[in-house]
Design an enzyme around this catalytic site. Structure first.
Site, PDB file in Angstrom:
ATOM      1  N   LYS A  56       8.864  -6.731  -9.266  1.00 33.65           N
ATOM      2  CA  LYS A  56       7.588  -7.427  -9.088  1.00 33.65           C
ATOM      3  C   LYS A  56       7.728  -8.953  -8.987  1.00 33.65           C
ATOM      4  O   LYS A  56       6.923  -9.604  -8.323  1.00 33.65           O
ATOM      5  CB  LYS A  56       6.622  -7.068 -10.217  1.00 33.65           C
ATOM      6  CG  LYS A  56       6.150  -5.625 -10.162  1.00 33.65           C
ATOM      7  CD  LYS A  56       5.091  -5.336 -11.195  1.00 33.65           C
ATOM      8  CE  LYS A  56       4.636  -3.896 -11.102  1.00 33.65           C
ATOM      9  NZ  LYS A  56       3.508  -3.595 -11.997  1.00 33.65           N
TER      10      LYS A  56
ATOM     11  N   ASP B 122      -2.602  -5.362  -9.827  1.00 31.83           N
ATOM     12  CA  ASP B 122      -2.461  -4.939 -11.225  1.00 31.83           C
ATOM     13  C   ASP B 122      -3.534  -5.549 -12.119  1.00 31.83           C
ATOM     14  O   ASP B 122      -3.921  -4.954 -13.125  1.00 31.83           O
ATOM     15  CB  ASP B 122      -1.085  -5.341 -11.778  1.00 31.83           C
ATOM     16  CG  ASP B 122       0.003  -4.345 -11.402  1.00 31.83           C
ATOM     17  OD1 ASP B 122      -0.326  -3.182 -11.121  1.00 31.83           O
ATOM     18  OD2 ASP B 122       1.187  -4.749 -11.395  1.00 31.83           O
TER      19      ASP B 122
END
Length: 286
Positions: free
Chosen positions: A70, A106
């Protein structure tokens, strides 16, 4: 049916075999009747750059990003949204004429499941375990809720210091505090929201918990324990918290919400969130 015209979507991570994203994303794709397929790709860290070059060559339209990529993927993107820049982590990528672009779904994925609690968050204390890409999204989400007292707990003093400093220079200008792992027990009596962003307790190591039982004994009655892990659905971390009177929330709702936001971005149309939820429920019960 997969045809020569079928467009490719997917998720990259290492490991990736535990991911439920293909289940829910392909269920949504089938429901919508669009000519796409969503595949899991196990990409080890040394192969990330090569994999992205390969994806561009074969025409992958977009993909999700999970542990451990990420943050590592950022240098390989030609454009990153302001939110993802602020968070410092990307979980959703799509192809453009200029290369790969990335954002972070997210944050909304983390926040949406908390709406059912109808809390006044501005006077609450949040404690976040871990300092990776998922933790960055959780910090941004906590700040959006209005939580002003945010603690990051980790085992590596240098990584804690780096994490804390990164928010000073972030466009979000969020203030976070850090706490060494051995002082977690002193934080828990005042903690309203305890979030595990570490992989400890994830399948196949389901007997593990990032917080041992003697420390979890200190958690405030009625606190929310939120584990971003979704396999198993109830981790040992959540079992320990529930046994001590905490409300518990696993990572499945977050997975669904962040995935729905990503799919909507790729397809540029509304997506069937309930179909995604039902597909996972049926899969996990089978």
């Amino acid at each position: 049916m997969i045809k020569g015209t079928t467009k490719l979507l997917g998720v990259i991570g290492y490991p990736i075999e535990h991911s439920l994203s293909p289940v829910m994303q392909n269920a949504a794709i089938a429901h919508l009747g669009v000519d796409y397929v969503y595949l899991p790709f196990a990409i080890s860290p040394p192969n990330l750059k090569t994999a992205l070059e390969g994806f561009a060559t074969i025409g992958v339209q977009g993909f999700n990003v999970t542990i451990p990529h990420k943050q590592a993927i950022l240098p390989f993107l030609s454009e990153v949204t302001t939110l993802a820049q602020s968070v410092g982590a990307v979980n959703t990528v799509w192809c453009t004429h200029n290369g790969w672009s990335g954002t972070n779904t997210d944050v909304v994925g983390f926040l949406t499941p908390l709406e059912v609690y109808h809390q006044q968050w501005n006077d609450k204390v949040a404690v976040i375990l871990g300092y990776g890409g998922a933790a960055r999204a959780v910090v941004a989400g906590c700040a959006e809720l209005g939580i002003t007292e945010i603690y990051i707990v980790g085992r590596d003093p240098q990584k804690l210091a780096t994490f804390q400093h990164s928010w000073i220079t972030s466009p979000l200008a969020i203030s976070v505090k850090t706490c060494p792992w051995d002082q977690l027990s002193s934080l828990l009596p005042q903690t309203d929201l305890l979030v595990n962003t570490t992989p400890v307790g994830m399948y196949p190591h389901v007997e593990e918990s990032p917080v041992e039982a003697s420390v979890m004994d200190k958690i405030k009655l009625g606190a929310i324990a939120y584990d971003l892990i979704y396999i198993p659905r109830t981790t040992e971390f959540l079992n320990l918290a529930a046994a001590r009177g905490a409300m518990i929330l696993n990572g499945l709702p977050m997975l669904i919400q962040q995935g729905a936001a990503a799919l909507q971005l790729w397809l540029q149309q509304p997506v069937p969130v309930e179909i995604m939820r039902q597909s996972l429920q049926h899969y996990l019960e089978s």
